[in-house]
Design a protein around this motif. Structure first.
Motif, PDB file in Angstrom:
ATOM      1  N   PRO A 151      -7.181 -35.321  13.644  1.00 12.58           N
ATOM      2  CA  PRO A 151      -7.382 -35.312  15.093  1.00 12.58           C
ATOM      3  C   PRO A 151      -6.506 -34.269  15.767  1.00 12.58           C
ATOM      4  CG  PRO A 151      -6.018 -37.175  14.456  1.00 12.58           C
ATOM      5  CD  PRO A 151      -6.494 -36.543  13.183  1.00 12.58           C
ATOM      6  N   ASP A 152      -6.794 -34.012  17.013  1.00 10.57           N
ATOM      7  CA  ASP A 152      -6.035 -33.031  17.785  1.00 10.57           C
ATOM      8  C   ASP A 152      -4.550 -33.367  17.752  1.00 10.57           C
ATOM      9  OD1 ASP A 152      -5.781 -30.787  19.559  1.00 10.57           O
ATOM     10  OD2 ASP A 152      -5.403 -32.226  21.164  1.00 10.57           O
ATOM     11  N   GLY A 153      -3.747 -32.371  17.415  1.00 19.03           N
ATOM     12  CA  GLY A 153      -2.305 -32.558  17.363  1.00 19.03           C
ATOM     13  C   GLY A 153      -1.760 -32.829  15.978  1.00 19.03           C
ATOM     14  N   VAL A 154      -2.624 -33.168  15.026  1.00 17.76           N
ATOM     15  CA  VAL A 154      -2.200 -33.489  13.660  1.00 17.76           C
ATOM     16  C   VAL A 154      -2.658 -32.364  12.728  1.00 17.76           C
ATOM     17  CG1 VAL A 154      -2.410 -35.115  11.740  1.00 17.76           C
ATOM     18  CG2 VAL A 154      -2.289 -35.961  14.095  1.00 17.76           C
ATOM     19  N   ALA A 155      -1.736 -31.810  11.951  1.00 19.67           N
ATOM     20  CA  ALA A 155      -2.055 -30.701  11.050  1.00 19.67           C
ATOM     21  C   ALA A 155      -2.609 -31.216   9.735  1.00 19.67           C
ATOM     22  CB  ALA A 155      -0.814 -29.855  10.799  1.00 19.67           C
ATOM     23  N   HIS A 156      -3.534 -30.479   9.154  1.00 19.98           N
ATOM     24  CA  HIS A 156      -4.038 -30.768   7.820  1.00 19.98           C
ATOM     25  C   HIS A 156      -3.059 -30.194   6.796  1.00 19.98           C
ATOM     26  CE1 HIS A 156      -6.800 -30.783   4.357  1.00 19.98           C
ATOM     27  NE2 HIS A 156      -7.543 -31.649   5.050  1.00 19.98           N
ATOM     28  N   TRP A 157      -2.904 -30.874   5.651  1.00 18.15           N
ATOM     29  CA  TRP A 157      -1.916 -30.414   4.681  1.00 18.15           C
ATOM     30  C   TRP A 157      -2.189 -29.002   4.205  1.00 18.15           C
ATOM     31  CZ3 TRP A 157      -2.856 -28.691  -0.213  1.00 18.15           C
ATOM     32  CH2 TRP A 157      -4.019 -29.111  -0.850  1.00 18.15           C
ATOM     33  N   THR A 158      -3.462 -28.608   4.123  1.00 17.82           N
ATOM     34  CA  THR A 158      -3.758 -27.251   3.669  1.00 17.82           C
ATOM     35  C   THR A 158      -3.247 -26.207   4.661  1.00 17.82           C
ATOM     36  OG1 THR A 158      -5.980 -27.409   4.640  1.00 17.82           O
ATOM     37  CG2 THR A 158      -5.764 -27.905   2.288  1.00 17.82           C
ATOM     38  N   ASP A 159      -3.256 -26.540   5.946  1.00 19.24           N
ATOM     39  CA  ASP A 159      -2.732 -25.615   6.957  1.00 19.24           C
ATOM     40  C   ASP A 159      -1.215 -25.552   6.906  1.00 19.24           C
ATOM     41  OD1 ASP A 159      -5.301 -24.979   7.931  1.00 19.24           O
ATOM     42  OD2 ASP A 159      -5.310 -26.768   9.188  1.00 19.24           O
ATOM     43  N   ALA A 161       0.631 -26.118   4.228  1.00 19.76           N
ATOM     44  CA  ALA A 161       0.969 -25.403   3.006  1.00 19.76           C
ATOM     45  C   ALA A 161       0.670 -23.910   3.109  1.00 19.76           C
ATOM     46  CB  ALA A 161       0.214 -26.002   1.824  1.00 19.76           C
ATOM     47  N   ALA A 162      -0.153 -23.507   4.056  1.00 19.93           N
ATOM     48  CA  ALA A 162      -0.461 -22.093   4.273  1.00 19.93           C
ATOM     49  C   ALA A 162       0.577 -21.399   5.140  1.00 19.93           C
ATOM     50  CB  ALA A 162      -1.844 -21.944   4.905  1.00 19.93           C
ATOM     51  N   SER A 163       1.552 -22.148   5.639  1.00 22.38           N
ATOM     52  CA  SER A 163       2.557 -21.586   6.546  1.00 22.38           C
ATOM     53  C   SER A 163       3.587 -20.763   5.780  1.00 22.38           C
ATOM     54  CB  SER A 163       3.266 -22.710   7.303  1.00 22.38           C
ATOM     55  OG  SER A 163       2.339 -23.479   8.043  1.00 22.38           O
ATOM     56  N   SER A 164       3.996 -19.672   6.391  1.00 29.13           N
ATOM     57  CA  SER A 164       4.995 -18.799   5.787  1.00 29.13           C
ATOM     58  C   SER A 164       6.406 -19.272   6.133  1.00 29.13           C
ATOM     59  CB  SER A 164       4.813 -17.362   6.289  1.00 29.13           C
ATOM     60  OG  SER A 164       3.523 -16.878   6.004  1.00 29.13           O
ATOM     61  N   PRO A 165       7.388 -18.989   5.278  1.00 27.28           N
ATOM     62  CA  PRO A 165       8.777 -19.266   5.662  1.00 27.28           C
ATOM     63  C   PRO A 165       9.090 -18.639   7.013  1.00 27.28           C
ATOM     64  CG  PRO A 165       8.660 -18.656   3.356  1.00 27.28           C
ATOM     65  CD  PRO A 165       7.282 -18.423   3.920  1.00 27.28           C
ATOM     66  N   GLY A 166       9.781 -19.384   7.849  1.00 33.72           N
ATOM     67  CA  GLY A 166      10.071 -18.945   9.214  1.00 33.72           C
ATOM     68  C   GLY A 166       9.062 -19.421  10.235  1.00 33.72           C
ATOM     69  N   SER A 167       7.914 -19.936   9.771  1.00 35.20           N
ATOM     70  CA  SER A 167       6.886 -20.420  10.690  1.00 35.20           C
ATOM     71  C   SER A 167       7.351 -21.658  11.441  1.00 35.20           C
ATOM     72  CB  SER A 167       5.604 -20.756   9.929  1.00 35.20           C
ATOM     73  OG  SER A 167       5.063 -19.634   9.301  1.00 35.20           O
ATOM     74  N   GLU A 168       6.744 -21.869  12.597  1.00 35.69           N
ATOM     75  CA  GLU A 168       7.000 -23.074  13.397  1.00 35.69           C
ATOM     76  C   GLU A 168       5.714 -23.895  13.450  1.00 35.69           C
ATOM     77  OE1 GLU A 168       9.552 -23.128  17.103  1.00 35.69           O
ATOM     78  OE2 GLU A 168       7.584 -23.512  18.002  1.00 35.69           O
ATOM     79  N   ILE A 169       5.831 -25.171  13.156  1.00 32.83           N
ATOM     80  CA  ILE A 169       4.685 -26.081  13.130  1.00 32.83           C
ATOM     81  C   ILE A 169       4.976 -27.225  14.098  1.00 32.83           C
ATOM     82  CG2 ILE A 169       3.265 -27.603  11.707  1.00 32.83           C
ATOM     83  CD1 ILE A 169       4.418 -25.993   9.266  1.00 32.83           C
ATOM     84  N   THR A 170       4.118 -27.417  15.077  1.00 31.41           N
ATOM     85  CA  THR A 170       4.277 -28.524  16.020  1.00 31.41           C
ATOM     86  C   THR A 170       3.099 -29.482  15.874  1.00 31.41           C
ATOM     87  OG1 THR A 170       5.539 -27.222  17.626  1.00 31.41           O
ATOM     88  CG2 THR A 170       4.459 -29.198  18.444  1.00 31.41           C
ATOM     89  N   GLN A 171       3.425 -30.761  15.729  1.00 30.34           N
ATOM     90  CA  GLN A 171       2.406 -31.810  15.678  1.00 30.34           C
ATOM     91  C   GLN A 171       2.730 -32.847  16.747  1.00 30.34           C
ATOM     92  OE1 GLN A 171       1.006 -32.841  11.503  1.00 30.34           O
ATOM     93  NE2 GLN A 171       2.958 -31.854  11.005  1.00 30.34           N
ATOM     94  N   ARG A 172       1.693 -33.513  17.225  1.00 26.30           N
ATOM     95  CA  ARG A 172       1.854 -34.477  18.317  1.00 26.30           C
ATOM     96  C   ARG A 172       1.097 -35.763  17.999  1.00 26.30           C
ATOM     97  NH1 ARG A 172       1.545 -29.453  20.652  1.00 26.30           N
ATOM     98  NH2 ARG A 172       3.227 -28.968  22.128  1.00 26.30           N
ATOM     99  N   SER A 173       1.576 -36.831  18.570  1.00 23.15           N
ATOM    100  CA  SER A 173       0.841 -38.077  18.455  1.00 23.15           C
ATOM    101  C   SER A 173      -0.503 -37.935  19.157  1.00 23.15           C
ATOM    102  CB  SER A 173       1.632 -39.223  19.093  1.00 23.15           C
ATOM    103  OG  SER A 173       0.831 -40.387  19.155  1.00 23.15           O
ATOM    104  N   PRO A 174      -1.601 -38.293  18.485  1.00 26.94           N
ATOM    105  CA  PRO A 174      -2.905 -38.198  19.149  1.00 26.94           C
ATOM    106  C   PRO A 174      -3.139 -39.297  20.162  1.00 26.94           C
ATOM    107  CG  PRO A 174      -3.172 -39.087  16.953  1.00 26.94           C
ATOM    108  CD  PRO A 174      -1.723 -38.700  17.079  1.00 26.94           C
ATOM    109  N   GLY A 175      -2.237 -40.301  20.210  1.00 26.45           N
ATOM    110  CA  GLY A 175      -2.378 -41.384  21.183  1.00 26.45           C
ATOM    111  C   GLY A 175      -3.378 -42.443  20.805  1.00 26.45           C
ATOM    112  N   SER A 176      -3.841 -42.411  19.553  1.00 21.35           N
ATOM    113  CA  SER A 176      -4.769 -43.440  19.074  1.00 21.35           C
ATOM    114  C   SER A 176      -4.633 -43.534  17.567  1.00 21.35           C
ATOM    115  CB  SER A 176      -6.211 -43.129  19.476  1.00 21.35           C
ATOM    116  OG  SER A 176      -6.623 -41.869  18.981  1.00 21.35           O
ATOM    117  N   TRP A 177      -5.077 -44.672  17.021  1.00 17.55           N
ATOM    118  CA  TRP A 177      -4.936 -44.895  15.592  1.00 17.55           C
ATOM    119  C   TRP A 177      -6.071 -45.771  15.094  1.00 17.55           C
ATOM    120  CZ3 TRP A 177      -3.750 -50.091  14.248  1.00 17.55           C
ATOM    121  CH2 TRP A 177      -3.341 -50.896  15.316  1.00 17.55           C
ATOM    122  N   ARG A 178      -6.149 -45.919  13.789  1.00 20.80           N
ATOM    123  CA  ARG A 178      -7.269 -46.638  13.207  1.00 20.80           C
ATOM    124  C   ARG A 178      -6.892 -48.092  12.955  1.00 20.80           C
ATOM    125  NH1 ARG A 178     -11.386 -44.719   8.532  1.00 20.80           N
ATOM    126  NH2 ARG A 178     -12.467 -46.704   8.274  1.00 20.80           N
TER     127      ARG A 178
END
Length: 351
Positions: A151-159, A161-178
């Motif tokens: 969902p919006d705000g949550v990164a997929h593991w493949t993305d 793992a595709a990040s380079s050293p020094g990269s910044e990754i921000t994830q957010r609570s989508p505000g809903s759950w299953r």
């Protein structure tokens, strides 16, 4: 104390199309009735340009995929093979702890770092890998979850793992759950949409004001309480040693509470505290859980009974456990958590 680590955390090379992904089950294998999902996930990743190697230790002769020597050997081969750029188990299991003393962490540290991805019982070896070698790993999601769109705000593991050293990754609570149970992968092996049918986001449980804003800084260390709790105080769970070598700025702890009732979680967290797991803590994130409370002790109260005395912020209902969706969090990364004032986010920098 200086904020510079004595030794730098090492990040695997970014995962790129053409790279090989190794799939092995160091704990529980996949039953035949669910094998169609394995094949569909392989096809999904291959359509993205990856090469996927399905190991021999993947089936279910018992509660584990193979004898511990065979599972350890296959995992070691994949972790030290320079052609394999990610190791992703299908899921966790129950007794992956049995192979820890068969893993050669010195050989793993000497090899080119490889992305490792998983949660639940996978953290029984994944978290020690980061603690002992300083190699970053990814907590959250796994091979069998790979088909799901995040969902919006949550990164997929493949993305991630595709990040380079020094990269910044921000994830957010989508505000809903299953709130519902697991999808039926026998009837629908290609299920790819989470039905996030329940509203809800993070809560601060160490304060009378559940919305009191706070910002946390430190290097992230995540694990499933029901598995890594048995490692605290030993050579495979030396969080204090990791902090001394890699994280003098302190540690943000992520706790995945999977299924134990409140009394068991309370005892486990007390034991982890007594064994020094939280000595360098700057804050604690606790997963949303469907585990049972007791009539006189809720899951929140179990956490507070054991950890409130640390005097650090404790934030609950974070997407870091067994209730979808799952954040893909980098163990060992420099991490800033922002809570309250309309923002519940985790920013990680691969430095």
């Amino acid at each position: 104390m200086s904020a510079e680590p004595a030794t730098a955390v090492r990040y695997p090379a970014p995962l790129r199309p053409g790279d090989r992904i190794g799939v092995t089950a160091p704990s529980a294998g996949v039953p035949d009735r669910l094998w169609a999902r394995v094949e569909l996930t392989r096809e999904f990743l291959e359509a993205k340009g990856f090469r996927v190697e399905i190991g021999e230790c993947m089936h279910t002769p018992s509660h584990v995929s193979a004898p511990r020597e065979k599972r350890a050997a296959e995992l070691m081969r994949m972790l030290t093979d320079p052609a394999i750029r990610a190791v992703v188990p299908p899921w966790g299991g129950e007794t992956g702890i049995d192979l820890l003393d068969l893993l050669d962490f010195a050989a793993i540290a000497a090899a080119d770092p490889t992305w490792c991805v998983g949660y639940s019982d996978t953290t029984t070896w994944l978290t020690p890998l980061t603690l002992r070698t300083g190699i970053a790993t990814i907590h959250g999601q796994n091979f069998m979850d790979t088909l799901y769109r995040t969902p919006d705000g949550v990164a997929h593991w493949t993305d991630v793992a595709a990040s380079s050293p020094g990269s910044e990754i921000t994830q957010r609570s989508p505000g809903s759950w299953r709130g519902a149970g697991f999808d039926d992968w026998v009837a629908d092996p290609g299920a790819s949409e989470y039905d996030l049918d329940q509203p809800g986001t993070w809560r601060r449980i160490d304060s009378e004001d559940a919305d009191e804003p706070v910002t946390l800084h430190g290097r992230l260390v995540a694990g499933c309480v029901e598995t890594v709790g048995f490692l605290a105080g030993g050579e495979y769970g030396n969080v204090t040693g990791f902090a001394e070598d890699f994280a003098p700025e302190g540690v943000i702890h992520v706790l995945d509470v999977a299924e134990w009732p409140a009394y068991d979680i309370c005892r486990a967290l007390h034991a982890m505290r007594l064994h020094g797991w939280f000595d360098r803590s700057t804050g604690i994130l606790v997963s949303r859980t469907k585990a049972l409370s007791s009539p006189d002790l809720s899951q929140d109260e179990a956490v507070l009974d054991a950890l409130a005395m640390l005097g650090v912020p404790i934030i609950s209902d974070v997407e870091c456990g067994h209730v979808p969706p799952y954040l893909a969090l980098v163990n060992g990364a420099t991490t800033t958590v922002r809570f309250g004032a309309g923002e519940n986010s985790i920013t990680q920098t691969l430095t």
